[in-house]
Design an enzyme around this catalytic site. Sequence first.
Site, mmCIF file in Angstrom:
data_model
loop_
_atom_site.group_PDB
_atom_site.id
_atom_site.type_symbol
_atom_site.label_atom_id
_atom_site.label_comp_id
_atom_site.label_asym_id
_atom_site.label_seq_id
_atom_site.Cartn_x
_atom_site.Cartn_y
_atom_site.Cartn_z
ATOM 1 N N ARG A 68 41.406 35.452 38.587
ATOM 2 C CA ARG A 68 40.309 34.750 39.286
ATOM 3 C C ARG A 68 40.646 33.260 39.429
ATOM 4 O O ARG A 68 40.548 32.470 38.483
ATOM 5 C CB ARG A 68 39.003 34.915 38.519
ATOM 6 C CG ARG A 68 37.834 34.141 39.125
ATOM 7 C CD ARG A 68 37.364 34.682 40.439
ATOM 8 N NE ARG A 68 36.840 36.045 40.309
ATOM 9 C CZ ARG A 68 36.519 36.793 41.359
ATOM 10 N NH1 ARG A 68 36.718 36.344 42.583
ATOM 11 N NH2 ARG A 68 36.027 38.005 41.191
ATOM 12 N N ARG A 91 47.871 41.616 45.380
ATOM 13 C CA ARG A 91 47.499 40.752 44.242
ATOM 14 C C ARG A 91 47.429 41.523 42.921
ATOM 15 O O ARG A 91 47.249 40.930 41.864
ATOM 16 C CB ARG A 91 46.191 40.036 44.514
ATOM 17 C CG ARG A 91 44.974 40.968 44.662
ATOM 18 C CD ARG A 91 43.695 40.178 44.880
ATOM 19 N NE ARG A 91 42.533 41.084 44.943
ATOM 20 C CZ ARG A 91 41.265 40.670 44.882
ATOM 21 N NH1 ARG A 91 41.007 39.378 44.767
ATOM 22 N NH2 ARG A 91 40.271 41.534 44.943
ATOM 23 N N HIS A 169 44.121 33.235 49.584
ATOM 24 C CA HIS A 169 42.741 33.032 49.115
ATOM 25 C C HIS A 169 42.669 31.817 48.165
ATOM 26 O O HIS A 169 42.416 31.966 46.975
ATOM 27 C CB HIS A 169 42.322 34.318 48.391
ATOM 28 C CG HIS A 169 40.866 34.432 48.086
ATOM 29 N ND1 HIS A 169 40.167 33.486 47.379
ATOM 30 C CD2 HIS A 169 39.969 35.399 48.373
ATOM 31 C CE1 HIS A 169 38.904 33.864 47.249
ATOM 32 N NE2 HIS A 169 38.762 35.014 47.850
ATOM 33 N N GLU A 273 40.398 29.614 52.839
ATOM 34 C CA GLU A 273 41.412 30.670 52.849
ATOM 35 C C GLU A 273 42.043 30.798 54.238
ATOM 36 O O GLU A 273 41.384 31.265 55.171
ATOM 37 C CB GLU A 273 40.745 31.987 52.450
ATOM 38 C CG GLU A 273 39.978 31.889 51.126
ATOM 39 C CD GLU A 273 38.928 32.969 50.957
ATOM 40 O OE1 GLU A 273 37.858 32.671 50.380
ATOM 41 O OE2 GLU A 273 39.180 34.110 51.389
HETATM 42 O O1 LIG Z 1 36.050 38.964 43.999
HETATM 43 P P1 LIG Z 1 37.140 39.074 45.028
HETATM 44 O O2 LIG Z 1 37.510 40.487 45.392
HETATM 45 O O3 LIG Z 1 38.339 38.264 44.655
HETATM 46 O O4 LIG Z 1 36.552 38.432 46.402
HETATM 47 C C1 LIG Z 1 36.036 37.107 46.332
HETATM 48 C C2 LIG Z 1 35.582 36.664 47.726
HETATM 49 O O5 LIG Z 1 36.717 36.686 48.591
HETATM 50 C C3 LIG Z 1 36.459 36.192 49.932
HETATM 51 O O6 LIG Z 1 36.141 34.857 49.871
HETATM 52 C C4 LIG Z 1 35.319 36.964 50.604
HETATM 53 O O7 LIG Z 1 34.978 36.326 51.824
HETATM 54 C C5 LIG Z 1 34.101 37.032 49.692
HETATM 55 O O8 LIG Z 1 33.136 37.902 50.293
HETATM 56 C C6 LIG Z 1 34.497 37.580 48.317
HETATM 57 O O9 LIG Z 1 33.372 37.614 47.447
#
Ligand SMILES: O=P(O)(O)OC[C@H]1O[C@H](O)[C@H](O)[C@@H](O)[C@@H]1O
EC number: 5.1.3.15
Length: 304
Positions: A68, A91, A169, A273
């Site tokens: 994260r 990932r 991301h 992103e």
């Molecule tokens: O929790 P993850 O799978 O890493 O995704 C985290 C975030 O990623 C992107 O920003 C998407 O637009 C979000 O909708 C999502 O919550």
Amino acid sequence: MSSSSERKPLEVVKGVNGLDKVVLRQVNGTSAEVYLYGAHVTSWKNEHGEELLFLSSKAIFKPPKPIRGGIPICFPQFSNLGALDQHGFARNRFWTFDDDPPPLPPDANHKVITDLILRSTIEDLKIWPYSFEYRLRITLGPGGELMLTSRIRNTGTDGKPFTFSFAYHTYFSVSDISEVRVEGLETLDYLDNCQKRERFTEQGDSITFESEVDRIYLSTPTKIAVMDHEKKRTLVMRKDGLPDAVVWNPWDKKAKAMVDFGDDEYKHMLCVEAAAVEKPITLKPGEEWRGRQELSTVNKLLDP
Ligand SMILES: O=P(O)(O)OC[C@H]1O[C@H](O)[C@H](O)[C@@H](O)[C@@H]1O
């Protein structure tokens, strides 16, 4: 404590939970770190050793959970735009050193470079039946600029093209989300994930944050700036081959719902992103796609 001159520009060490990571160092004191797990950049520091990326204090460095924070690679699918798990599987995979990297560019001599590679496995072919080779080049420039270059090739011999969506991301570290402004996305259309992914047009002259934001900005400029007022610092993203840009802050409710994210951490992070979402990329066998982002900092607030 070894002096900077003794510390190698490129070193493989054990990171959290004994996971291998590559450390890149520049003589000016800037550095970056990337785990082989997920080819996941988890740190990018300026010449003062200040961390510029956000990494959750609750990040779980344990496969198959993605880390994260930092810069997760979303491939071959962004979000839930396809049949795979959220953000695809790149990932959640162990990457390897590309032991036969393509020749370095002529201006490479002042850069620190590492290449990681991911190829489709028998297991992956069961969930995504396409053969690919993904080379990720991570470059730390002499001024501390961090560049990620992805080269994804269709290595299939069955004549089948494949289509994918993609994002770097990136989680930026910010002093206080309520003091952050994003420049470069004015007047653009975006898909709002908080409103059933409906299409809207950005009205503001820059984007500020008072609640959850989760937007896919479409056909964006190559340069986007994140202004951190408290630090009087601008984080600059330049991108190529990635027309869209996702802007995400979970805010308080979503923050509390994530086990690998501190309840208050939304105040100190912002995701911008670089992505290819609206128009997924199709590669015929033998074709290669390149997507690049370069991150740099300016120690002042850029004029709007
Ligand atoms: O929790 P993850 O799978 O890493 O995704 C985290 C975030 O990623 C992107 O920003 C998407 O637009 C979000 O909708 C999502 O919550």
